[in-house]
Design an enzyme around this catalytic site. Structure first.
Site: not given
Ligand code: CP
Length: 306
Positions: A52-53, A81, A130
Site C-alpha cells: 500500500r504505502t 554491496k 509511520h
Molecule cells: N499499511 C501499510 O504500511 O501497508 P504496506 O506495508 O503494504 O505498505
C-alpha cells in the site's frame, strides 16, 4: 532547508487539518490536480516490503502528473554491496525532487534527512512510526465520522511493535475529547515511551485491557492491527501470540451500529473476511484514502499550491 515528514508531530494540528482539506478537495476535483507535479520526480526507496504505502505514493505522484523512480527492496539496490543509507539517499537526491523511504531500522529517515536537501518522507521506520499511515487514518476517520474529536478509539493487537499505532496515538492525543482504550496481550502492550510522551505528559487518561469483547460496546472506532512476525526475536513467542484477537461477526454483535473498523493492513488472521461486508468495515475505504492524502502531502512538501 527542505521540509521533511519524519514523525507526525513534525506537523501542527492546523497543518494536518489543511492536508485533510486538500485531500478532500482532490477526491472531489481530481482533474484540477492532474498536472500539478509535471516535471517533478518522486523516488520511493523501500528497504522493507510494502504494497500500500509504496504503490499509493507512486499512484499519487502519477496522478499529479509527475513521475517515479526507485526500488522496492534493499537487495536490488547497492545496499546489497554495503552502501550506507546516507550515501544511497545522497545519490538519489541528485536525481529526484522528493523521497519516500521505508527502512527496518528506527531513525533511518532522520539520518537520511541530515545528508539530503530534498524533502524526505518517512514511509515507516522499524517499530518506531509511520506518519503517512497516520495521515491516511485521520483522513479516513474524518470521512467516516465527519470530525477528529470526541470519540472513543480502541487499538487492538500488537501495540508494542505497531508503528502505525504509535503514530496515530500521538496524532489523536492532540485532538479534544479522545478516549483511548488499548487492547493487547500483556507482552504486546503500548510502549512506555509512547504513553509518557503522547498521553501522560498531557494528562490524558487511558484504559488498558486484554479483553476486546468487554470494551467493544464503548468503541466508536476500532483500530485492529497485525501481530508483526518480522519484529519478533523468537518465533515461539510469535506463534503463541499471533491469534490473540480474531475479529469476526459474532464479536461485533454488541458493537455500536456506527462503529468504524480500521486496519492499516496487511491483515493476516486478525479480521475474518466475512467482516468485510459489514458496512462498519472501513479498512478498504482507508486504503483508498492513502493515495489522496499522499497527493496532498507531496504538494505540501514540494511547496505547490493548486
Ligand atoms: N499499511 C501499510 O504500511 O501497508 P504496506 O506495508 O503494504 O505498505
Amino acid at each position: 532547508m527542505a521540509r521533511n515528514l519524519i514523525d507526525i508531530v513534525d506537523f501542527s494540528v492546523e497543518e494536518i487539518n489543511e492536508l485533510i482539506a486538500v485531500a478532500e478537495d482532490i477526491i472531489e476535483n481530481p482533474v484540477k490536480y492532474q498536472d500539478a507535479c509535471a516535471h517533478k520526480q518522486l523516488a520511493t526507496l523501500f528497504f522493507e516490503p510494502s504494497t500500500r504505502t509504496r504503490l499509493s505514493f507512486e499512484s499519487a505522484m502519477l496522478s499529479l502528473g509527475g513521475s517515479v523512480l526507485g526500488f522496492s527492496s534493499a537487495s536490488s539496490s547497492s545496499t546489497a554491496k554495503g552502501e550506507t543509507v546516507g550515501d544511497t539517499v545522497r545519490t538519489v537526491g541528485c536525481y529526484a525532487d522528493i523521497i519516500a523511504m521505508r527502512h527496518p531500522k528506527e531513525g533511518a529517515p532522520i539520518a537520511a534527512a541530515q545528508v539530503c536537501d530534498i524533502p524526505i518522507i518517512n514511509a515507516g521506520d522499524g517499530g518506531h512510526c509511520h506518519p503517512t499511515q497516520t495521515l491516511t487514518d485521520l483522513l479516513t476517520i474524518h470521512r467516516e465520522k465527519g470530525r477528529l474529536d470526541n470519540f472513543t478509539v480502541g487499538f487492538c493487537g500488537d501495540l508494542k511493535f505497531g508503528r502505525t499505532v504509535h503514530s496515530l496515538v500521538n496524532a489523536l492525543s492532540r485532538y479534544e475529547g479522545i478516549n483511548f482504550v488499548f487492547i493487547s496481550p500483556v507482552e504486546l502492550k503500548l510502549p512506555r515511551y509512547v504513553k509518557e510522551e503522547a498521553l501522560k505528559k498531557k494528562g490524558i487518561s487511558y484504559v488498558q485491557t486484554t479483553d476486546l469483547e468487554s470494551v467493544m460496546p464503548d468503541l466508536d472506532i476500532l483500530y485492529m492491527t497485525r501481530v508483526q512476525r518480522e519484529r519478533f526475536f523468537n518465533e515461539e513467542d510469535y506463534l503463541r501470540l499471533k491469534d490473540s484477537y480474531i475479529l469476526n461477526p459474532e464479536k461485533l454483535v454488541n458493537a455500536k451500529p456506527d462503529l468504524s473498523i480500521l486496519h492499516p493492513l496487511p491483515r493476516v488472521n486478525e479480521i475474518t473476511v466475512d467482516v468485510d461486508k459489514d458496512p462498519r468495515a472501513a479498512y478498504w475505504r482507508q486504503v483508498a484514502c492513502g493515495k489522496y492524502i499522499r497527493m496532498a502531502l507531496i504538494l505540501k512538501l514540494l511547496g505547490i499550491e493548486v
